[in-house]
Design an enzyme around this catalytic site. Structure first.
Site, PDB file in Angstrom:
ATOM      1  N   CYS A   8       4.501 -10.381  -2.637  1.00 19.42           N
ATOM      2  CA  CYS A   8       4.039  -9.628  -1.465  1.00 19.42           C
ATOM      3  C   CYS A   8       3.767 -10.756  -0.590  1.00 19.42           C
ATOM      4  O   CYS A   8       4.208 -11.977  -1.043  1.00 19.42           O
ATOM      5  CB  CYS A   8       2.871  -8.423  -1.433  1.00 19.42           C
ATOM      6  SG  CYS A   8       1.410  -9.446  -1.904  1.00 19.42           S
ATOM      7  N   ARG A  14      -1.166  -6.018  -2.055  1.00 17.02           N
ATOM      8  CA  ARG A  14      -0.211  -5.203  -3.087  1.00 17.02           C
ATOM      9  C   ARG A  14       0.553  -5.540  -4.138  1.00 17.02           C
ATOM     10  O   ARG A  14       0.373  -4.971  -5.223  1.00 17.02           O
ATOM     11  CB  ARG A  14       0.786  -4.877  -1.956  1.00 17.02           C
ATOM     12  CG  ARG A  14       0.562  -4.193  -0.710  1.00 17.02           C
ATOM     13  CD  ARG A  14       1.794  -4.002   0.443  1.00 17.02           C
ATOM     14  NE  ARG A  14       1.993  -5.271   0.672  1.00 17.02           N
ATOM     15  CZ  ARG A  14       2.969  -5.661   1.595  1.00 17.02           C
ATOM     16  NH1 ARG A  14       3.838  -4.724   2.000  1.00 17.02           N
ATOM     17  NH2 ARG A  14       3.209  -6.977   2.102  1.00 17.02           N
ATOM     18  N   ASP A 127       1.681  -2.302   4.218  1.00 21.17           N
ATOM     19  CA  ASP A 127       0.638  -3.442   4.220  1.00 21.17           C
ATOM     20  C   ASP A 127      -0.698  -2.843   4.476  1.00 21.17           C
ATOM     21  O   ASP A 127      -1.026  -2.836   5.683  1.00 21.17           O
ATOM     22  CB  ASP A 127       0.899  -4.538   4.977  1.00 21.17           C
ATOM     23  CG  ASP A 127       0.278  -5.816   4.292  1.00 21.17           C
ATOM     24  OD1 ASP A 127      -0.793  -5.779   3.622  1.00 21.17           O
ATOM     25  OD2 ASP A 127       0.727  -6.994   4.546  1.00 21.17           O
TER      26      ASP A 127
END
Length: 160
Positions: A8, A14, A127
């Protein structure tokens, strides 16, 4: 040994959540000894003087709500050598994937993908740094990891 790298932007939300969730799934299925799982960032925003920040506290809290933890994990950046070190390099969103292609010099072996491509809902894992919806990120990441697990089990010759 199958090697999986989740990617990420900053490696504090994440991708470490995906690393933790997938590792737990592998342990529960008794195949953890056949899989290596890690995570990294495309940016250096969470890395200062060579030391990465820990998992963002709300991401850690969401993992904790599900009985999981990533204590001790620190952000690291994607390296060119990772392309040859891993079998699957899985981004969380299209921007990650674009940056992965650029940083790795392409994808000649077809190793790059998005996590949600392993679900019935291809696209991005939003996100939670911006939305503060770590519950939704967890749900999407979990679903993506379940889909990826099916692919890995088939590759290992296992049944779900």
């Amino acid at each position: 040994m199958i090697r999986i790298l989740f990617v990420c932007h900053g490696n504090i939300c994440r991708s470490p959540m995906a690393e933790c969730i997938f590792r737990d799934m592998a342990e529960k299925r008794g195949i953890a000894h056949r899989i290596t799982v890690a995570s990294c960032a495309t940016s250096t925003e969470e890395i200062f003087r060579g030391v990465g920040n820990p998992v963002y506290p709300p991401a850690e809290a969401e993992l904790n709500r599900h009985g999981l933890t990533m204590r001790g994990k620190r952000a690291v950046q994607l390296k060119t050598s990772d392309y040859h070190a891993y079998d699957y390099l899985i981004g969380m969103d299209r921007r990650n994937l674009t940056n992965m292609h650029r940083m790795l010099g392409g994808d000649p072996d077809g190793k790059l993908s998005l996590l949600m491509d392993y679900t019935n809902r291809p696209g991005d894992v939003a996100d939670p740094w911006y939305s503060d919806r770590f519950d939704i990120a967890f749900r999407d990441i979990y679903e993506g990891c379940e889909g990826l697990m099916k692919v890995i089990l088939a590759r290992l010759g296992e049944e779900l």
